[in-house]
Design an enzyme around this catalytic site. Structure first.
Site, PDB file in Angstrom:
ATOM      1  N   GLY A  68       0.832  -1.195   0.000  1.00 43.15           N
ATOM      2  CA  GLY A  68       0.000   0.000   0.000  1.00 43.15           C
ATOM      3  C   GLY A  68       0.869   1.248   0.000  1.00 43.15           C
ATOM      4  CB  THR A  69       4.066   1.983   1.746  1.00 45.21           C
ATOM      5  OG1 THR A  69       3.541   1.713   3.046  1.00 45.21           O
ATOM      6  CG2 THR A  69       5.069   3.119   1.816  1.00 45.21           C
ATOM      7  CD  GLN A 174      -6.617   0.123   8.188  1.00 44.97           C
ATOM      8  OE1 GLN A 174      -7.440  -0.667   8.638  1.00 44.97           O
ATOM      9  NE2 GLN A 174      -5.313  -0.032   8.363  1.00 44.97           N
ATOM     10  CG  HIS A 196      -0.492  -6.680   4.797  1.00 45.83           C
ATOM     11  ND1 HIS A 196      -0.508  -6.284   6.103  1.00 45.83           N
ATOM     12  CD2 HIS A 196      -0.035  -5.616   4.098  1.00 45.83           C
ATOM     13  CE1 HIS A 196      -0.062  -5.039   6.191  1.00 45.83           C
ATOM     14  NE2 HIS A 196       0.232  -4.608   4.983  1.00 45.83           N
ATOM     15  CB  THR A 232       9.699  -9.487 -12.693  1.00 42.75           C
ATOM     16  OG1 THR A 232      10.714  -9.183 -13.656  1.00 42.75           O
ATOM     17  CG2 THR A 232       9.029 -10.793 -13.041  1.00 42.75           C
ATOM     18  CB  CYS A 319       7.297   4.999  19.239  1.00 41.87           C
ATOM     19  SG  CYS A 319       8.391   4.986  20.643  1.00 41.87           S
TER      20      CYS A 319
HETATM   21  N1  PLP Z   1      -2.442   3.453   4.210  1.00 45.40           N
HETATM   22  C1  PLP Z   1      -3.158   3.089   5.282  1.00 45.40           C
HETATM   23  C2  PLP Z   1      -4.428   3.810   5.608  1.00 45.40           C
HETATM   24  C3  PLP Z   1      -2.720   2.029   6.091  1.00 45.40           C
HETATM   25  O1  PLP Z   1      -3.433   1.664   7.161  1.00 45.40           O
HETATM   26  C4  PLP Z   1      -1.511   1.355   5.740  1.00 45.40           C
HETATM   27  C5  PLP Z   1      -0.988   0.272   6.599  1.00 45.40           C
HETATM   28  O2  PLP Z   1      -1.218   0.261   7.796  1.00 45.40           O
HETATM   29  C6  PLP Z   1      -0.815   1.765   4.587  1.00 45.40           C
HETATM   30  C7  PLP Z   1      -1.314   2.821   3.842  1.00 45.40           C
HETATM   31  C8  PLP Z   1       0.439   1.074   4.146  1.00 45.40           C
HETATM   32  O3  PLP Z   1       0.167  -0.214   3.626  1.00 45.40           O
HETATM   33  P1  PLP Z   1       1.320  -1.309   3.550  1.00 45.40           P
HETATM   34  O4  PLP Z   1       1.453  -1.901   4.899  1.00 45.40           O
HETATM   35  O5  PLP Z   1       0.836  -2.315   2.550  1.00 45.40           O
HETATM   36  O6  PLP Z   1       2.560  -0.625   3.087  1.00 45.40           O
END
Ligand code: PLP
Length: 374
Positions: A68-69, A174, A196, A232, A319
């Site tokens: 997601g990042t 989410q 995940h 890939t 943190c």
């Molecule tokens: N965006 C949101 C709202 C998230 O909750 C998260 C992960 O907690 C991410 C992005 C990042 O996803 P990933 O863990 O697949 O990098």
């Protein structure tokens, strides 16, 4: 076995995803022109078509990423690059996940972006869309907050931004598999998700990206995934992602009802057995989330005490350099450090049982009493 109540962080893989992953684990390079390449390609095409069908878009609009990042980074940096010549401006919110928050901050500090943040009210919801009346290279907003579960007015945001032709990125990490998503109906330019979080493997994510305006690439190499995310593709993980998404969408309605009841029981139990608590998850929220502050405690100690009792939850606070500080999300909601520093996020999912909630309710009052007495 610990009682796991941190589904918003990640969740155990679904058996259907493990099976799909194992079936496709031998796949070779889906870009190769010979038979084994074509075989891998056909598994990847099936996964892409499944995702497109479940999320309301065309297969060509599905871009597999590593997380997601990464999807957030490609969308925000890529749309900014595509549009910043004319409008070096970004619109975001103060409650985004660090994947968005820090990306926007980097573009501001190093690429001259001007940034406007849509304000959030005391319930954690975006409350004023006026900043969208100024054109921007990209506007970005999460569909639901990862700490509180607060569902944001993303359809209104997309509509308001459209009047200025501002492309909109939605971080749906989410909500994917928890709320119905139709990418075309929503009208966003890009949307990020992560396997995940809905029972697929860690290490694979999704970017839905319209043909135009498309984000410019931020990494270069082969032309895979329309050149938007070269490299890939992990065919086995894509196949497992599609299987997990199919199952979570099929179970969505029933799971939402089941988790709402469990979450409400947890909330009522906490409110009736512990004094001076602040419930930070206010409707509309995801059924899975309950974020609570316990003034007079600190989050890290609560996590350790819970862990020692066999319960796994998260503080929902960041943190910084070893100092337990209140999260930026609570800060944006106007909660002060004294009240928000001791917070817990319980997040429920498909393997959460009534007994898990009973166990938390049996342990928590005494645990908070101890945390308050030090
Ligand atoms: N965006 C949101 C709202 C998230 O909750 C998260 C992960 O907690 C991410 C992005 C990042 O996803 P990933 O863990 O697949 O990098």
């Amino acid at each position: 076995m610990p009682r796991y109540l941190d589904y918003a962080a990640t969740q155990p893989m679904r058996q259907c995803a493990i099976d799909a992953w194992v079936d496709a684990a031998g796949s070779l390079n889906p870009g190769s022109a010979y038979g084994s390449g074509r075989k891998a390609r056909s598994v990847l095409d099936d996964a892409r078509e499944t995702v497109a069908e479940l999320l309301g878009c065309e297969p060509i609009e599905v871009v597999f990423t590593s997380s997601g990042t990464e999807a957030d980074n490609i969308a925000i940096q890529g749309l900014f690059r595509a549009g910043s010549d004319t409008t070096p401006h970004i619109i975001s919110t103060p409650i985004e996940h660090p994947a968005v928050l820090e990306t926007v901050d980097k573009l501001r500090a190093e690429h001259g972006a001007t940034v406007d943040l849509l304000p959030v009210d005391s319930t954690g919801h975006v409350s004023d869309l006026a900043a969208l009346d100024t054109p921007a290279a990209v506007a970005t907003c999460m569909w639901a907050n990862n700490e509180t579960g607060a569902i944001q007015p993303v359809a209104d945001i997309v509509q308001r931004a459209a009047a200025q032709s501002t492309p909109v990125h939605i971080d749906a990490v989410q909500v994917t598999g928890k709320l119905p998503i139709n990418f075309h109906e929503l009208g966003a330019t890009t949307l990020a998700a992560s396997a995940h979080k809905f029972g697929g493997p860690r290490g694979i994510g999704l970017l839905l990206a319209r043909r135009t305006p498309a984000p410019q690439p931020i990494a270069f190499g082969g032309g895979q995934e329309r050149g938007i995310r070269p490299g890939t593709v992990d065919v086995a993980s894509a196949s497992a992602l599609a299987a997990a998404l199919r199952e979570s969408v099929a179970d969505m309605e029933q799971e939402t009802a089941r988790l709402s009841a469990l979450r409400d029981k947890l909330k009522a139990g906490i409110e009736s057995s512990i004094d001076n608590v602040i419930i930070n998850s206010v409707e509309p929220t995801l059924a899975s989330h309950l974020h609570v502050s316990f003034p007079g405690t600190d989050g890290d100690s609560l996590i350790m005490l819970l862990d020692a009792s066999g319960i796994e939850a998260s503080a929902g606070s960041a943190c910084h350099a070893g100092v337990n500080r209140m999260s930026h999300v609570l800060e944006a909601m106007g909660i002060d450090e004294e009240h928000g520093r001791g917070s817990l996020r319980f997040s429920l999912g498909r393997l959460t049982t009534d007994e898990d909630i009973d166990a938390v309710l049996a342990e928590l009052p005494e645990l908070i009493r101890r945390a308050r007495s030090v």
